[in-house]
Design a protein around this motif. Sequence first.
Motif, PDB file in Angstrom:
ATOM      1  N   ALA A 170       2.393  -4.819  10.128  1.00  0.00           N
ATOM      2  CA  ALA A 170       3.499  -3.908  10.504  1.00  0.00           C
ATOM      3  C   ALA A 170       3.705  -3.931  12.015  1.00  0.00           C
ATOM      4  CB  ALA A 170       3.184  -2.486  10.025  1.00  0.00           C
ATOM      5  N   SER A 171       4.939  -3.971  12.414  1.00  0.00           N
ATOM      6  CA  SER A 171       5.283  -3.993  13.849  1.00  0.00           C
ATOM      7  C   SER A 171       6.249  -2.847  14.138  1.00  0.00           C
ATOM      8  CB  SER A 171       5.931  -5.348  14.218  1.00  0.00           C
ATOM      9  OG  SER A 171       6.376  -5.318  15.536  1.00  0.00           O
ATOM     10  N   ASP A 172       5.881  -2.067  15.153  1.00  0.00           N
ATOM     11  CA  ASP A 172       6.751  -0.943  15.507  1.00  0.00           C
ATOM     12  C   ASP A 172       8.071  -1.427  16.098  1.00  0.00           C
ATOM     13  OD1 ASP A 172       4.796   0.734  14.619  1.00  0.00           O
ATOM     14  OD2 ASP A 172       3.883   0.978  16.626  1.00  0.00           O
ATOM     15  N   GLN A 173       8.047  -2.605  16.724  1.00  0.00           N
ATOM     16  CA  GLN A 173       9.260  -3.098  17.355  1.00  0.00           C
ATOM     17  C   GLN A 173      10.256  -3.690  16.345  1.00  0.00           C
ATOM     18  OE1 GLN A 173       6.205  -3.937  18.420  1.00  0.00           O
ATOM     19  NE2 GLN A 173       6.091  -2.664  20.299  1.00  0.00           N
ATOM     20  N   ASP A 174       9.744  -4.165  15.136  1.00  0.00           N
ATOM     21  CA  ASP A 174      10.643  -4.852  14.181  1.00  0.00           C
ATOM     22  C   ASP A 174      10.402  -4.301  12.771  1.00  0.00           C
ATOM     23  OD1 ASP A 174      12.432  -6.485  12.993  1.00  0.00           O
ATOM     24  OD2 ASP A 174      11.523  -8.369  13.692  1.00  0.00           O
ATOM     25  N   ILE A 175      10.883  -3.092  12.535  1.00  0.00           N
ATOM     26  CA  ILE A 175      10.709  -2.447  11.226  1.00  0.00           C
ATOM     27  C   ILE A 175      11.530  -3.177  10.164  1.00  0.00           C
ATOM     28  CG2 ILE A 175      11.085  -0.324   9.919  1.00  0.00           C
ATOM     29  CD1 ILE A 175       8.790  -0.203  11.896  1.00  0.00           C
ATOM     30  N   SER A 176      12.700  -3.666  10.527  1.00  0.00           N
ATOM     31  CA  SER A 176      13.559  -4.339   9.544  1.00  0.00           C
ATOM     32  C   SER A 176      12.908  -5.613   9.015  1.00  0.00           C
ATOM     33  CB  SER A 176      14.912  -4.661  10.174  1.00  0.00           C
ATOM     34  OG  SER A 176      14.746  -5.517  11.292  1.00  0.00           O
ATOM     35  N   LYS A 177      12.204  -6.356   9.914  1.00  0.00           N
ATOM     36  CA  LYS A 177      11.514  -7.566   9.441  1.00  0.00           C
ATOM     37  C   LYS A 177      10.380  -7.200   8.492  1.00  0.00           C
ATOM     38  CE  LYS A 177       9.163 -11.687  11.095  1.00  0.00           C
ATOM     39  NZ  LYS A 177       8.089 -11.559  10.120  1.00  0.00           N
TER      40      LYS A 177
END
Length: 579
Positions: free
Chosen positions: A411-418
């Motif tokens: 999980a990445s906080d910068q790219d939730i859509s990905k």
Amino acid sequence: MRLRIGGPVLSDRLRQHLVSSAVLLATLSLEMKSLLTGGGSAAFLECVPAIVIIAFLEDRWPAMAATFAMVAVGLAVRLGANGQLVGDDLSGAILLALSGGMIAFLFHRSRQELRGALDVAENRLAAIETTEARYRRAFERAALGFATANDRGELLQVNMCMCSMSGYAQEELVGQHIETLVHPDERDLFARLGRGLSAEAPSFGLEMRLRKKDGTVFWARVTLSWSGPEKQLPMGIFVVFEDITERRAASEALLGQKEWLDLALLAGRLGTWRVDYKERIVSGSDQFWEILGLPPAASRPLDELSAIVHTADWPKLGVPSESIAATANYDAEVRVRRSDGQFRWIALRGREDIRDRYHQRFGIAADLTERRQTTLLRVAVRRQERLILEQRHRLSNLFAVITAVVKMIPASDQDISKYRGDLLERIRALESTHLLLINNAELSSSIRDIVAHALRPYAEAHRATITGPHVRIVGGAAESFAMIVHELTTNSVKHGVLGNSRGQVEVRWGVAPESSDGDIVFDWIERGGRDAKPVLRKGFGWIVLGADGTPLVGHSSKLEMSAGGLRYQLRLSQSEIQP
């Protein structure tokens, strides 16, 4: 026969001699007196009656002697009285001698014939007495009860067996009417049949109940024979009694057992049958023909059944093997097409043997259709129950797999859509695999189904080849294996050979030749890739494929990447597959 004269008893023979001598002397005296007194001319033929009497009483020689004596005395008296013999005297003497000889001869011959006839009669009488004695002994000692009766039905003679059978003594039965022995309920029938005895119907026999002296009832076969007056004998009846109590009891017991057997067969919906291969006919009970859906019949040709017996089952009714030496069990199930078009399963159980060098089979038949349908229904219910349990188990495992997928995706906080896109992609892959398994009746899928489902567009374009035996993956491992195939396909499309028009993917699997446990080796080979080195991040895909040797399912995974392609190898153990 004896005669007393002055006390002593004289025999018949001596009495005959005395009478003959008296007749001779009386005749001679009368003749001499008649000639000497001149009372007339006595003829020699007047002596014939005396000769007849003497010939009747004596044998021929005394009669001849008496004749010659009469001739001699008659000639002597005539010679003394007349001084000479004339021609009539000599001719009379000769005629008397000839007559006397003839009379003596005839009486002698008649006596011989009578004596011979008496001898024959005595011999016949002796033979009759011997035959009667034998008959009487056979009558008395016979194993059957014998009796004779007059035309009124009164017993005249009975043998010992009849006495033993009835419990009466002989003197008690003689003079009794035959109906005394007959059970009261049988007397009317017995009397009616007895009145019907005649020359046209000289005998009759029937099984009836008799009653002993003590009142005990027993069964006997009674035969009455009528003797009419055509032989100048008084009409009589000859009666034969045969005790059949034990045979009657055995017959009634056998009949009772047959009734019970018929009732049991009827209650069990069973039919009896027999196949005679010599005559090639089939006989059976009404229930047997009803089971086959045919009208009742005593028998039918064997070939007639070929119209209703299923073609594949007809050989089961063929002639038994020649190897059958005596008797063997016979057990077959055949399908029969009834008149309503319905197929029924019929079980034939029994024996087969050889009689008179020809085979035969016999036994019972039962309709197994409902039983088979019940068995199939039970199997289907159990299978459905197992599928439901497997579905429950799979659904419970599916949530665990989804949870693991969520945890494995970084999980990445910068790219939730990905993150959301990657998660949805993995969930759709799980959904596709789950639908694939649900559509399979066994709740498991083969390696070929999973791989073909993932590579269908590329296989149709001849860019993917799939080879390998039929191997099923058990339910729990199928989702994990499908995720591995999905990950390989996705990686090939994004970074590998399926991302260009020249790349080829070869998928193959088979039993590991060096494995003693029967492991399956799965190979994914990509050729004709881009010039750049394929990209495989150490993220979710890395974990699923087990690039470090610990895949999501299976073991001993290997991942080899090169500038022109990729090769991935995985081993599946016996616990994860179904051959």
